[in-house]
Design an enzyme around this catalytic site. Structure first.
Site, PDB file in Angstrom:
ATOM      1  N   ASP A  16      -9.813 -46.523   3.771  1.00 47.64           N
ATOM      2  CA  ASP A  16     -10.438 -47.520   4.641  1.00 47.64           C
ATOM      3  C   ASP A  16     -11.704 -48.086   4.007  1.00 47.64           C
ATOM      4  O   ASP A  16     -12.046 -49.254   4.216  1.00 47.64           O
ATOM      5  CB  ASP A  16     -10.763 -46.877   5.999  1.00 47.64           C
ATOM      6  N   CYS A 240     -13.145 -54.268   7.599  1.00 50.94           N
ATOM      7  CA  CYS A 240     -11.785 -54.630   7.994  1.00 50.94           C
ATOM      8  C   CYS A 240     -11.535 -56.083   7.613  1.00 50.94           C
ATOM      9  O   CYS A 240     -12.314 -56.961   7.980  1.00 50.94           O
ATOM     10  CB  CYS A 240     -11.580 -54.444   9.500  1.00 50.94           C
TER      11      CYS A 240
END
Length: 298
Positions: A16, A240
């Site tokens: 991530d 993100c």
């Protein structure tokens, strides 16, 4: 409830944290980072993801990374998978756990994976069945639990519904993600309380981004609710690609230090963790410099 005596940190930096990095990070750097994270005492580590290289080119070398990793006898390497094809690749690579992902926001689900929440959960059912048959652990993520970049506020009941469905299809643990770092402590607590009414809190994890500098406060607000797993990224890496401005996960270094101040053990060596942070930030700086350097001419 009282505070937990120990918190398990799930280190998400190698996946991530790096997935949205604009310059490709060499495989050797990813492996070197994970080796240092292991040496620091982190045992639950996201090693990468088997998603389309077209959409997430940074993760195209996940199989190569997994092949070079040292054994992790005290824990597991987790990889993200979007479908059954991704699961099969993860199994072939020797992943100890796979993670699937859904959203609490319909708009975010459409933007992120081009389908509704219900369709995404149906898509993951065969992955869950295959993981169960293979004896591979299954983790679930819920995105946008404290706010969506498209819809704004997200109802805690919507989060709880998705979390319960992930457990029903086989997830042993569900990570609640504040994808854009929109939440405040009272919101975080209200959300976790609502979800914990449907999913046992010991099966929940906190995954808070630090966009507004509130991630540590949000974690503290939930620690007496029975949750004892926190996702974090070394050096605060990440963001993100579908949430503008969500520039970083909460830093593992900050989580470890904050929990220590509360008397909560993590099993993580702060000095070795800091060394892992220096290693990856220096490697990223070098990769960016190399990408910016003009090509030589003959």
């Amino acid at each position: 409830m009282t505070l937990p005596s120990r918190v398990r940190i799930v280190e998400v930096g190698p996946r991530d944290g790096l997935q949205n990095e604009p310059v490709l990070v060499p495989t050797a750097v990813k492996v070197g980072l994970i080796e240092r994270l292991l040496a620091a005492g982190l045992t639950s580590i996201e090693g990468g993801s088997f998603v389309s290289a077209r959409w997430v080119p940074q993760m195209a070398d996940t199989a190569a990374v997994m092949a070079r990793l040292p054994p992790n006898p005290a824990g597991r390497y987790t990889v993200l998978v979007p479908n059954l094809k991704g699961f099969e690749a993860a199994r072939a690579a020797g992943a100890g756990e796979v993670a699937i992902f859904a959203s609490a926001s319909e708009a975010f689900s459409q933007a992120n994976i081009n389908c509704s929440i219900a369709e995404s959960l149906a898509r993951f059912a065969p992955v869950a069945a295959a993981a169960r048959a293979a004896g591979i652990g299954l983790r679930g993520y819920v995105s946008c639990v404290l706010g969506c970049p498209y819809e704004g506020a997200v109802a805690p009941q919507a989060v709880a519904s998705v979390a319960r469905r992930l457990v029903e299809i086989g997830c042993r643990e569900v990570s609640l993600g504040d994808t854009i770092g929109a939440g405040a402590p009272d919101q975080a607590r209200a959300c976790v309380e609502t979800v914990a009414a449907l999913v046992p809190p010991e099966r929940l994890a906190l995954h808070f981004h630090d966009t507004r500098g509130l991630a540590l406060a949000n974690i503290r607000a939930c620690l007496d609710l029975g949750v004892s797993v926190v996702d974090a990224a070394v050096a605060g890496l990440g963001g993100c690609p579908y949430a503008a401005g969500a520039t970083g996960n909460v830093a593992t270094e900050g989580v470890v230090a904050d929990l220590a101040r509360l008397g909560i053990a993590t099993g993580v060596d702060p000095a070795r963790l800091a060394e892992a942070g220096r290693f990856v930030t220096e490697a990223l700086a070098q990769a960016r410099a190399d990408a910016d350097r003009p090509a030589s001419t003959a």
